[in-house]
Structures are given as structure tokens and as C-alpha cells.
Design a protein around this motif. Structure first.
Motif, PDB file in Angstrom:
ATOM      1  N   GLN A   1       0.828  -1.203   0.000  1.00 23.85           N
ATOM      2  CA  GLN A   1       0.000   0.000   0.000  1.00 23.85           C
ATOM      3  C   GLN A   1       0.867   1.259   0.000  1.00 23.85           C
ATOM      4  OE1 GLN A   1      -2.806   0.261   3.260  1.00 23.85           O
ATOM      5  NE2 GLN A   1      -3.130   2.452   2.952  1.00 23.85           N
ATOM      6  N   ARG A   2       1.883   1.288   0.843  1.00 23.79           N
ATOM      7  CA  ARG A   2       2.732   2.481   0.944  1.00 23.79           C
ATOM      8  C   ARG A   2       3.528   2.720  -0.347  1.00 23.79           C
ATOM      9  NH1 ARG A   2      -0.307   3.394   4.422  1.00 23.79           N
ATOM     10  NH2 ARG A   2       0.106   3.504   6.679  1.00 23.79           N
TER      11      ARG A   2
ATOM     12  N   GLU B   1       1.215   4.114  -2.971  1.00 27.23           N
ATOM     13  CA  GLU B   1       0.852   5.510  -2.701  1.00 27.23           C
ATOM     14  C   GLU B   1       1.931   6.466  -3.191  1.00 27.23           C
ATOM     15  OE1 GLU B   1      -1.742   4.658   1.394  1.00 27.23           O
ATOM     16  OE2 GLU B   1       0.317   5.410   1.521  1.00 27.23           O
TER      17      GLU B   1
END
Length: 261
Positions: free
Chosen positions: A61-62, A65
Motif C-alpha cells: 500500500q505504501r 501511494e
């Protein structure tokens, strides 16, 4: 898609960001340690826990992003869905919890690993040891390697010239006889067993001299550690004497040796 990635790599910002991600994953993992976490067995007979899966989800996820669209190859995703048939020029290799066996047994040397690969070479990497709250990272290309305790300043690290009585780091899975023979083959009179990619980092900071490996490993087991060790002045060579490369079929490594000075 890759312009921001290349800019962040060159400036050193990428190393800072992926270290922050790895340390966030480390904090997520620690509550699962030494509390009787449920262990499942994957198709290759290796263990997996909820800590592995939670950390991988966070890391993916990071990364998405910050650098959307960059390909990721992550251990638990590959276990669940199979390995991708091909890779892009740029891709991430992720092992959210390397050394799961030791983690389950309560040992301390498990790590979080994030590496960036460009055309088969690890160009950036971070290895974080949650139990000791320490991270090792490559910096901007050509700027060396560094180490920090969580929340403290970075300090530079580098490999040492191998002494007359060098010390090898080896997998716990080897017998004493096998380990002594393998260590001697690489000029080491002593050896020590250690889990996970921590072996690369201990050589990178000049405490040990060689890590020969004959048994199977996956590319996500080695990529981040190789990035750190090479930035610190070391080498990781395959059985052919060439630099260990990435994006191989099945993302599997053959025998290799990681070395300091």
C-alpha cells in the motif's frame, strides 16, 4: 511512471522513504512476536503467519501511494497467486518477514526487506530488524550504506578487509561439519549461524566477512541485503563468479557467496 522513482533514487529520498515504510512494517510485526501466533504451511513447506501478510499488505500500500504503477514482486503474493511471467525494467522485491521460522521460535534475527531492482540489479534496499529496532540501507547511488537505530541519526557503515582469521555467517540449517567446511572454502577459520538477511548487514557493517549459501533461496530473500552490502563495498557473486542478478525464472537463486572486503 518511473520519473519520480528515478528522481527519488538519485536524491536519496527513496532510501529514506522505504526505510520509514520498513520500520512501520516492523512496528506492525512486533505484537505478533512471542505470543503464540498461528502458523500455516505454504505449498513449498515454508511457514507463514498473519504478521507476514499484514506487513506485506502495508508495504504494498505504501509503495503504491508513493510510486503508483511500479511493478511489485512480493513473497506472500507470489505464494498465493504465482510468480509473474515477466518483469519490467524497474520492479520492487519484497520480503515482509524474512526468517519466519526463527520468528515463530522466538528468535530475534527476523527482518523486513524492500529492494528496488533496475534491469536485473538491486539499486536500492533496506533491511530492518524489528526485534532490535535497527535498519540498514543503501543511500543514493555511489553514496555508500548506512545504519540507524529507530528514531536516531544514520551513521555510515562499510565492510572490513578480511582478517587472517575471518568469520563466516551461515544458515542455521547446516550441520557443524558442513558449516566448517564451507567457511574454510571462503578463507574463514570461524563461523556463526544466523537467520535471515541480517547476515548481509552484519558483513556490511564490518563485523563478519563472508556468507556462503549453497541451499535454495528466493530473490526477495537476498535483494535488499545485496543492495546494502554492495553499497558498503561488498560483493554478492553467483556460482559463475558474476554478480547475483534478479528477475530470473521463478525468482530463484542458485548458490552464491556474499563477501566483505
Amino acid at each position: 511512471m518511473t520519473h519520480a522513482l528515478e528522481t527519488d533514487l538519485a536524491s536519496g529520498a527513496l532510501a529514506e522513504i522505504i526505510t520509514d515504510i520498513a520500520e512501520e512494517a516492523a512496528r506492525l510485526i512486533l505484537p505478533y512476536w512471542r505470543v503464540g501466533t498461528t502458523v500455516e504451511t505454504k505449498s513449498d513447506a515454508s511457514p507463514v503467519t498473519e504478521a507476514d501478510r499484514a506487513a506485506e499488505a502495508l508495504i504494498l500500500q505504501r509503495l503504491a501511494e508513493r510510486w503508483p504503477g511500479v511493478q511489485t514482486v512480493a513473497e506472500e503474493a507470489v505464494a498465493a497467486d504465482g510468480a509473474p511471467a515477466s518483469v519490467s525494467d524497474w520492479f520492487w522485491l519484497i520480503d515482509p518477514l524474512d526468517g519466519t521460522k526463527g520468528f515463530v521460535q522466538g528468535r530475534e534475527s527476523f527482518t523486513v526487506n524492500i529492494a528496488l531492482i533496475h534491469r536485473d540489479r538491486p539499486v536500492a534496499g533496506v533491511v530492518t530488524a524489528p526485534a532490535s529496532s535497527v535498519s540498514w540501507a543503501s543511500t543514493a547511488p555511489g553514496k555508500g550504506a548506512v545504519r540507524r537505530v529507530f528514531g536516531e541519526a544514520w551513521r555510515p557503515i562499510k565492510v572490513r578487509a578480511q582478517p587472517a582469521e575471518g568469520i563466516a555467517l551461515l544458515s542455521h540449517s547446516m550441520t557443524d561439519e558442513e558449516a566448517a567446511r564451507l567457511a574454510a572454502r571462503h578463507g574463514c577459520t570461524q563461523w556463526q549461524g544466523t537467520d535471515s538477511s541480517l547476515k548481509f548487514c552484519l558483513i556490511a557493517e564490518g563485523r563478519f566477512d563472508a556468507y556462503p549459501r549453497t541451499g535454495p533461496t528466493s530473490e526477495w530473500d537476498t535483494a535488499a541485503g545485496q543492495a546494502v552490502l554492495e553499497a558498503a563495498g561488498g560483493r554478492v557473486l553467483g556460482a559463475d563468479g558474476q554478480r547475483l542478478a534478479y528477475g530470473k525464472p521463478g525468482f530463484l537463486n542458485g548458490p552464491f557467496v556474499a563477501m566483505g572486503g
